[in-house]
Write an enzyme that holds these catalytic residues in place. Structure first.
Site, PDB file in Angstrom:
ATOM      1  N   HIS A 235       0.840  -1.190   0.000  1.00 33.80           N
ATOM      2  CA  HIS A 235       0.000   0.000   0.000  1.00 33.80           C
ATOM      3  C   HIS A 235       0.883   1.252   0.000  1.00 33.80           C
ATOM      4  O   HIS A 235       2.099   1.173   0.200  1.00 33.80           O
ATOM      5  CB  HIS A 235      -0.946   0.014   1.224  1.00 33.80           C
ATOM      6  CG  HIS A 235      -0.273   0.081   2.544  1.00 33.80           C
ATOM      7  ND1 HIS A 235      -0.139  -0.993   3.386  1.00 33.80           N
ATOM      8  CD2 HIS A 235       0.319   1.124   3.185  1.00 33.80           C
ATOM      9  CE1 HIS A 235       0.493  -0.628   4.480  1.00 33.80           C
ATOM     10  NE2 HIS A 235       0.790   0.654   4.381  1.00 33.80           N
TER      11      HIS A 235
HETATM   12  P1  TYD Z   1      -2.525  -3.903   7.366  1.00 36.17           P
HETATM   13  O1  TYD Z   1      -2.523  -2.493   6.918  1.00 36.17           O
HETATM   14  O2  TYD Z   1      -3.166  -4.910   6.479  1.00 36.17           O
HETATM   15  O3  TYD Z   1      -1.044  -4.375   7.668  1.00 36.17           O
HETATM   16  P2  TYD Z   1       0.244  -4.427   6.657  1.00 36.17           P
HETATM   17  O4  TYD Z   1       0.216  -3.172   5.865  1.00 36.17           O
HETATM   18  O5  TYD Z   1       1.430  -4.520   7.516  1.00 36.17           O
HETATM   19  O6  TYD Z   1       0.102  -5.643   5.816  1.00 36.17           O
HETATM   20  O7  TYD Z   1      -3.212  -3.934   8.819  1.00 36.17           O
HETATM   21  C1  TYD Z   1      -3.680  -5.150   9.393  1.00 36.17           C
HETATM   22  C2  TYD Z   1      -4.942  -4.846  10.164  1.00 36.17           C
HETATM   23  O8  TYD Z   1      -4.678  -4.001  11.275  1.00 36.17           O
HETATM   24  C3  TYD Z   1      -6.010  -4.170   9.332  1.00 36.17           C
HETATM   25  O9  TYD Z   1      -7.253  -4.752   9.649  1.00 36.17           O
HETATM   26  C4  TYD Z   1      -6.011  -2.725   9.818  1.00 36.17           C
HETATM   27  C5  TYD Z   1      -5.538  -2.857  11.258  1.00 36.17           C
HETATM   28  N1  TYD Z   1      -4.776  -1.708  11.767  1.00 36.17           N
HETATM   29  C6  TYD Z   1      -5.313  -0.933  12.775  1.00 36.17           C
HETATM   30  O10 TYD Z   1      -6.445  -1.150  13.241  1.00 36.17           O
HETATM   31  N2  TYD Z   1      -4.561   0.094  13.280  1.00 36.17           N
HETATM   32  C7  TYD Z   1      -3.325   0.368  12.806  1.00 36.17           C
HETATM   33  O11 TYD Z   1      -2.666   1.321  13.311  1.00 36.17           O
HETATM   34  C8  TYD Z   1      -2.797  -0.424  11.734  1.00 36.17           C
HETATM   35  C9  TYD Z   1      -1.433  -0.130  11.146  1.00 36.17           C
HETATM   36  C10 TYD Z   1      -3.549  -1.452  11.240  1.00 36.17           C
END
Ligand code: TYD
Length: 138
Positions: free
Chosen positions: A52
């Site tokens: 992302h």
């Molecule tokens: P995600 O963005 O998919 O992680 P990565 O980019 O590392 O693969 O985040 C995983 C889950 O956590 C998603 O459901 C969103 C949640 N999340 C929060 O609730 N708060 C946060 O600060 C972050 C970074 C993620």
């Protein structure tokens, strides 16, 4: 060529007991006011994360344990960084696509973020990311 990241070296104090790294939020070492910290842990070998970009958020990414590859993509450039130094942070601005690959089994990734969690700040589709880059050149 746009610069995709900056390296921030945090003060590290080592002695015969081990190492201690410190991040003072009011010291000026970070270019933003940290609003949120999160860490990625209990990951599985072979599983990649990220995929992302952000519209507004800036962040600093640190391998506090183990190692991983940070793949960054911007308008005209790509970088692959190998992160394994807990005293070093990688500063990433908005509109940089990031992926984390090859996480070691002991990998813990600490992230300092400039904004609270807001899903609408995420660009999670690569095609949408390219459209944003295109729009920003106009
Ligand atoms: P995600 O963005 O998919 O992680 P990565 O980019 O590392 O693969 O985040 C995983 C889950 O956590 C998603 O459901 C969103 C949640 N999340 C929060 O609730 N708060 C946060 O600060 C972050 C970074 C993620």
């Amino acid at each position: 060529m746009n610069k995709l990241y900056e390296i921030i070296k945090f003060p590290e104090f080592g002695d015969n007991r081990g190492s201690l790294t410190t991040i003072e939020f009011n010291s000026g070492i970070l270019p933003f006011k940290t609003q949120r910290i999160y860490y990625i842990h209990n990951t599985r070998v072979g599983v990649s994360r990220g995929f992302h970009a952000h519209k507004k958020l800036q962040q600093v990414i640190i391998a506090v344990s183990g190692s991983f590859e940070l793949h960054l993509l911007g308008r005209n450039s790509k970088e692959i960084l190998y992160l394994s130094d807990p005293s070093e942070g990688i500063l990433i601005s908005s509109f940089i696509w990031r992926e984390m690959h090859n996480l070691s089994d002991d990998c813990v990734i600490l992230v300092l973020a400039s904004e609270p969690y807001t899903e609408s700040d995420y660009i999670r589709e690569f095609s949408e990311y390219l459209e944003h880059l295109e729009a920003r050149t106009c």
